[in-house]
Design a protein around this motif. Structure first.
Motif, mmCIF file in Angstrom:
data_model
loop_
_atom_site.group_PDB
_atom_site.id
_atom_site.type_symbol
_atom_site.label_atom_id
_atom_site.label_comp_id
_atom_site.label_asym_id
_atom_site.label_seq_id
_atom_site.Cartn_x
_atom_site.Cartn_y
_atom_site.Cartn_z
ATOM 1 N N PRO A 16 12.375 58.755 5.104
ATOM 2 C CA PRO A 16 11.783 58.282 6.363
ATOM 3 C C PRO A 16 12.408 58.954 7.580
ATOM 4 O O PRO A 16 13.549 59.419 7.537
ATOM 5 N N ASN A 17 11.672 58.951 8.665
ATOM 6 C CA ASN A 17 12.145 59.479 9.936
ATOM 7 C C ASN A 17 13.134 58.477 10.537
ATOM 8 O O ASN A 17 12.806 57.301 10.710
ATOM 9 N N VAL A 18 14.324 58.941 10.871
ATOM 10 C CA VAL A 18 15.378 58.064 11.386
ATOM 11 C C VAL A 18 14.973 57.412 12.706
ATOM 12 O O VAL A 18 15.216 56.218 12.914
ATOM 13 N N ASP A 19 14.341 58.166 13.589
ATOM 14 C CA ASP A 19 13.924 57.600 14.877
ATOM 15 C C ASP A 19 12.887 56.499 14.692
ATOM 16 O O ASP A 19 12.912 55.485 15.398
ATOM 17 N N ASP A 20 11.984 56.690 13.740
ATOM 18 C CA ASP A 20 10.980 55.660 13.452
ATOM 19 C C ASP A 20 11.633 54.389 12.917
ATOM 20 O O ASP A 20 11.232 53.274 13.265
ATOM 21 N N LEU A 21 12.637 54.564 12.051
ATOM 22 C CA LEU A 21 13.332 53.390 11.514
ATOM 23 C C LEU A 21 14.050 52.629 12.614
ATOM 24 O O LEU A 21 13.999 51.403 12.664
ATOM 25 N N ARG A 22 14.703 53.345 13.504
ATOM 26 C CA ARG A 22 15.383 52.670 14.610
ATOM 27 C C ARG A 22 14.380 51.904 15.467
ATOM 28 O O ARG A 22 14.617 50.756 15.850
ATOM 29 N N GLN A 23 13.250 52.547 15.770
ATOM 30 C CA GLN A 23 12.214 51.898 16.578
ATOM 31 C C GLN A 23 11.773 50.588 15.925
ATOM 32 O O GLN A 23 11.657 49.565 16.589
ATOM 33 N N SER A 24 11.556 50.625 14.619
ATOM 34 C CA SER A 24 11.102 49.430 13.906
ATOM 35 C C SER A 24 12.190 48.375 13.807
ATOM 36 O O SER A 24 12.002 47.226 14.201
ATOM 37 N N MET A 25 13.339 48.759 13.259
ATOM 38 C CA MET A 25 14.399 47.805 12.930
ATOM 39 C C MET A 25 15.140 47.232 14.132
ATOM 40 O O MET A 25 15.453 46.043 14.147
ATOM 41 N N ILE A 26 15.439 48.086 15.102
ATOM 42 C CA ILE A 26 16.302 47.675 16.204
ATOM 43 C C ILE A 26 15.508 47.452 17.492
ATOM 44 O O ILE A 26 15.588 46.390 18.107
ATOM 45 N N ASP A 27 14.728 48.448 17.906
ATOM 46 C CA ASP A 27 14.003 48.343 19.176
ATOM 47 C C ASP A 27 12.911 47.273 19.125
ATOM 48 O O ASP A 27 12.570 46.694 20.152
ATOM 49 N N SER A 28 12.349 47.017 17.938
ATOM 50 C CA SER A 28 11.298 45.994 17.794
ATOM 51 C C SER A 28 11.841 44.717 17.164
ATOM 52 O O SER A 28 11.099 43.930 16.571
ATOM 53 N N PHE A 29 13.141 44.512 17.279
ATOM 54 C CA PHE A 29 13.780 43.315 16.742
ATOM 55 C C PHE A 29 13.442 42.123 17.643
ATOM 56 O O PHE A 29 13.467 42.265 18.857
ATOM 57 N N PRO A 108 26.115 42.512 15.628
ATOM 58 C CA PRO A 108 25.149 42.886 16.669
ATOM 59 C C PRO A 108 24.292 44.074 16.223
ATOM 60 O O PRO A 108 24.717 44.901 15.398
ATOM 61 N N LEU A 109 23.100 44.174 16.788
ATOM 62 C CA LEU A 109 22.127 45.194 16.372
ATOM 63 C C LEU A 109 22.663 46.620 16.466
ATOM 64 O O LEU A 109 22.494 47.412 15.531
ATOM 65 N N GLU A 110 23.272 46.973 17.575
ATOM 66 C CA GLU A 110 23.748 48.355 17.742
ATOM 67 C C GLU A 110 24.835 48.701 16.734
ATOM 68 O O GLU A 110 24.897 49.820 16.234
ATOM 69 N N LYS A 111 25.674 47.755 16.448
ATOM 70 C CA LYS A 111 26.733 47.967 15.453
ATOM 71 C C LYS A 111 26.102 48.163 14.070
ATOM 72 O O LYS A 111 26.507 49.041 13.310
ATOM 73 N N ALA A 112 25.122 47.335 13.759
ATOM 74 C CA ALA A 112 24.421 47.476 12.479
ATOM 75 C C ALA A 112 23.722 48.829 12.394
ATOM 76 O O ALA A 112 23.749 49.489 11.350
ATOM 77 N N TRP A 113 23.113 49.253 13.508
ATOM 78 C CA TRP A 113 22.423 50.542 13.502
ATOM 79 C C TRP A 113 23.404 51.688 13.249
ATOM 80 O O TRP A 113 23.069 52.659 12.568
ATOM 81 N N THR A 114 24.615 51.589 13.752
ATOM 82 C CA THR A 114 25.635 52.605 13.484
ATOM 83 C C THR A 114 25.830 52.764 11.979
ATOM 84 O O THR A 114 25.863 53.883 11.457
ATOM 85 N N ALA A 115 25.945 51.657 11.279
ATOM 86 C CA ALA A 115 26.138 51.696 9.824
ATOM 87 C C ALA A 115 24.888 52.200 9.101
ATOM 88 O O ALA A 115 24.975 52.988 8.161
#
Length: 143
Positions: A16-29, A108-115
């Motif tokens: 999967p595209n990493v930017d798309d995953l971030r958009q879905s998982m974190i930005d659309s949380f 927190p979301l940003e910390k989770a996204w780092t992992a």
């Protein structure tokens, strides 16, 4: 290397595209997580090592909890849990239908996204967050 992402709806995406995953998982949380079962899995495969998986469990009020698994011969050989608040491992929250997890595992979301983003690149658990081996979890905790 191959990465397989299973979304909350059960849809499977290969590499999967990493930017798309971030958009879905974190930005659309949290809206993204209201679909299907409300959790996701990322499986990482390469020629040199056995499968590694990252299970993702979100909760509106507490953030995201991660479970990192190393699989050898289709059996779990290592199980690590994200650890945010050690003193809250004896407090629980329902994270999916009738499944409860310790509040202390959610970050927190940003910390989770780092992992998550590091796992997508390397297949390894990051050293930028705290982890606890499932064998070291207190008796009065749940994961």
């Amino acid at each position: 290397m191959k990465i397989v992402f299973e979304s909350p709806t059960g849809t499977i995406f290969e590499n999967p595209n990493v930017d798309d995953l971030r958009q879905s998982m974190i930005d659309s949380f949290p809206d993204y997580w209201y679909q299907g079962i409300g959790t996701a899995t990322i499986d990482y495969f390469d020629d040199e090592k056995d499968q590694r998986s990252l299970l993702i469990f979100p909760i509106d009020e507490h953030g995201i909890y991660l479970k990192y698994l190393v699989m050898e011969n289709r059996r779990v050989s290592e199980e690590w849990l994200s650890l945010e608040i050690p003193l809250a491992l004896d407090q629980f929250v329902e994270s999916s239908d009738e499944w409860y997890a310790s509040i202390g595992l959610f970050m927190p979301l940003e910390k989770a996204w780092t992992a998550i983003s590091e796992f997508l690149v390397s297949g390894e658990r990051t050293e930028l967050i705290n982890w606890i081996n499932s064998e070291d979890m207190p008796e009065d905790s749940n994961w």
